[in-house]
Design a protein around this motif. Structure first.
Motif, PDB file in Angstrom:
ATOM      1  N   UNK A 219       0.708  -1.260  -0.064  1.00  0.00           N
ATOM      2  CA  UNK A 219      -0.010   0.064  -0.055  1.00  0.00           C
ATOM      3  C   UNK A 219       0.835   1.408  -0.109  1.00  0.00           C
ATOM      4  N   UNK A 220       2.015   1.235   0.836  1.00  0.00           N
ATOM      5  CA  UNK A 220       2.789   2.419   0.858  1.00  0.00           C
ATOM      6  C   UNK A 220       3.427   2.562  -0.375  1.00  0.00           C
ATOM      7  N   UNK A 221       4.054   1.267  -0.953  1.00  0.00           N
ATOM      8  CA  UNK A 221       4.857   1.499  -2.178  1.00  0.00           C
ATOM      9  C   UNK A 221       3.897   2.114  -3.258  1.00  0.00           C
ATOM     10  N   UNK A 222       2.714   1.350  -3.480  1.00  0.00           N
ATOM     11  CA  UNK A 222       1.883   1.779  -4.381  1.00  0.00           C
ATOM     12  C   UNK A 222       1.250   3.282  -4.466  1.00  0.00           C
ATOM     13  N   UNK A 223       1.039   4.075  -3.164  1.00  0.00           N
ATOM     14  CA  UNK A 223       0.589   5.311  -2.826  1.00  0.00           C
ATOM     15  C   UNK A 223       1.773   6.114  -3.258  1.00  0.00           C
ATOM     16  N   UNK A 230       1.831  10.322 -10.861  1.00  0.00           N
ATOM     17  CA  UNK A 230       0.513  10.959 -11.508  1.00  0.00           C
ATOM     18  C   UNK A 230       0.699  12.384 -11.712  1.00  0.00           C
ATOM     19  N   UNK A 231       1.685  13.011 -11.103  1.00  0.00           N
ATOM     20  CA  UNK A 231       1.766  14.432 -10.941  1.00  0.00           C
ATOM     21  C   UNK A 231       0.738  15.292 -10.473  1.00  0.00           C
ATOM     22  N   UNK A 232      -0.140  14.585  -9.647  1.00  0.00           N
ATOM     23  CA  UNK A 232      -1.112  15.308  -8.749  1.00  0.00           C
ATOM     24  C   UNK A 232      -0.669  15.537  -7.578  1.00  0.00           C
ATOM     25  N   UNK A 233      -1.181  16.733  -7.063  1.00  0.00           N
ATOM     26  CA  UNK A 233      -0.911  17.108  -5.555  1.00  0.00           C
ATOM     27  C   UNK A 233      -1.102  15.968  -4.643  1.00  0.00           C
ATOM     28  N   UNK A 236      -5.130  16.425  -3.981  1.00  0.00           N
ATOM     29  CA  UNK A 236      -6.018  15.668  -4.825  1.00  0.00           C
ATOM     30  C   UNK A 236      -6.336  14.178  -5.044  1.00  0.00           C
ATOM     31  N   UNK A 237      -4.957  13.639  -4.839  1.00  0.00           N
ATOM     32  CA  UNK A 237      -5.219  12.081  -4.567  1.00  0.00           C
ATOM     33  C   UNK A 237      -5.844  11.525  -3.197  1.00  0.00           C
ATOM     34  N   UNK A 239      -8.157  13.258  -1.907  1.00  0.00           N
ATOM     35  CA  UNK A 239      -9.650  13.576  -2.065  1.00  0.00           C
ATOM     36  C   UNK A 239     -10.330  12.439  -3.002  1.00  0.00           C
ATOM     37  N   UNK A 240      -9.705  11.956  -3.869  1.00  0.00           N
ATOM     38  CA  UNK A 240     -10.189  11.060  -4.827  1.00  0.00           C
ATOM     39  C   UNK A 240     -10.469   9.590  -4.117  1.00  0.00           C
ATOM     40  N   UNK A 241      -9.824   9.430  -3.370  1.00  0.00           N
ATOM     41  CA  UNK A 241      -9.669   7.961  -2.804  1.00  0.00           C
ATOM     42  C   UNK A 241     -10.809   8.224  -1.304  1.00  0.00           C
ATOM     43  N   UNK A 242     -11.416   9.384  -1.035  1.00  0.00           N
ATOM     44  CA  UNK A 242     -12.194   9.298   0.223  1.00  0.00           C
ATOM     45  C   UNK A 242     -13.705   9.747  -0.345  1.00  0.00           C
ATOM     46  N   UNK A 243     -14.408   8.518  -0.221  1.00  0.00           N
ATOM     47  CA  UNK A 243     -15.708   8.649  -0.474  1.00  0.00           C
ATOM     48  C   UNK A 243     -16.423   9.217   0.675  1.00  0.00           C
ATOM     49  N   UNK A 244     -17.576  10.160   0.276  1.00  0.00           N
ATOM     50  CA  UNK A 244     -18.392  10.780   1.556  1.00  0.00           C
ATOM     51  C   UNK A 244     -18.828   9.528   2.420  1.00  0.00           C
TER      52      UNK A 244
END
Length: 283
Positions: A219-223, A230-233, A236-237, A239-244
């Motif tokens: 999980x740490x390696x993949x993150x 990805x070039x994303x902050x 942003x990443x 927020x994308x994996x955090x479903x309400x």
């Protein structure tokens, strides 16, 4: 500017001397040789006989037991010794440094460029660097600071040398090198601590130890790969994996309630402060 090279000018074919042949020096030497540098242009001073023999056998470099023998013909000196002995090592080499006028590159934590220059007799081009242990795998992050005497070509040499083990970042204000040490120099240990905590938490929820370990590490390696590729902050990443109202949100709210951000800030501040203390103690 004259077209002839001064004693402090250096290029990729000039001899490099490593004072100290431990793990970090070994990783740099291995990276340089892998990128095509002639092993015969690399001199290493290492008092430990078995380490010397391994460097010669593995990379074909020229190794010495005596520091002075290693640096005599080199235009670039890389100091890879412990901070506690740096002063005595430099002072012993000062006469040769004043005669040769090499570029000095240090990878010792907490030792300033001014200290190095003073211990070597003064007036030298000095680059202070702070690598981290992933450099041993070619995945390091190194902060670099050059004093006013370092030429453009010498900056290139220092950068190329450290890029043999990962990325580099120039820091204009040397006072910020303590923050580099605290963030990236010590930073791998923070991730290791997180991995320990994640594995232990998984085990506490009933997972077998080996399963918890594999899942936490991957999980740490993949993150980390997502962050770098990805070039994303990071925000942003996240927020994308955090479903309400989902599981991730529940976990993150627990982190925030526990003061996670403040704790990280306190940890980096403590490491920065300790770096300044070590610098003063070694003067």
């Amino acid at each position: 500017m004259s077209s002839s090279a001064s004693p402090q000018d250096t290029n990729a074919t000039d001899a490099i001397a490593f004072v100290g042949g431990g793990n970090m020096a070994r990783s740099l030497i291995g990276g340089l040789v892998a990128r095509g540098r002639d092993p015969a242009s690399i001199q290493v001073a290492e008092p430990n006989e078995s380490l010397r023999a391994a460097l010669v056998a593995d990379f074909g470099v020229i190794a010495h037991a005596d520091n002075a023998e290693a640096v005599t013909t080199a235009h670039t000196w890389v100091f890879a010794v412990k901070p506690q002995v740096m002063k005595s090592v430099c002072q012993a080499l000062a006469p040769i440094a004043q005669s040769r006028r090499p570029m000095i590159l240090s990878i010792a934590a907490g030792i300033t460029g001014e200290q190095l220059d003073r211990w070597l007799g003064g007036g030298l081009a000095v680059v202070r660097s702070m690598p981290n242990t992933p450099a041993l795998l070619g995945a390091g992050a190194t902060g670099l600071h050059a004093n006013a005497r370092v030429t453009k070509s010498q900056r290139h040499v220092a950068e190329s040398l450290m890029q043999a083990t990962g990325i580099t970042e120039w820091i204009d204000d040397e006072r910020l090198m303590h923050a580099v040490t605290a963030l990236s120099g010590s930073g791998p240990a923070y991730v290791f601590l997180l991995a320990e905590a994640m594995q232990a938490a998984g085990e506490a929820q009933g997972l077998p130890p080996e399963s918890a370990r594999k899942l936490a590490l991957q999980t740490i390696l993949g993150a980390a790969r997502m962050l770098t590729e990805s070039g994303e902050p990071a925000a942003v990443l996240r927020q994308r994996v955090t479903s309400p109202n989902g599981t991730t949100q529940a976990a993150l709210e627990s982190f925030e309630a526990g003061g996670f951000r403040a704790l990280v800030d306190q940890a980096v501040s403590a490491a920065t402060r300790r770096g300044r203390e070590l610098s003063a103690a070694n003067d």
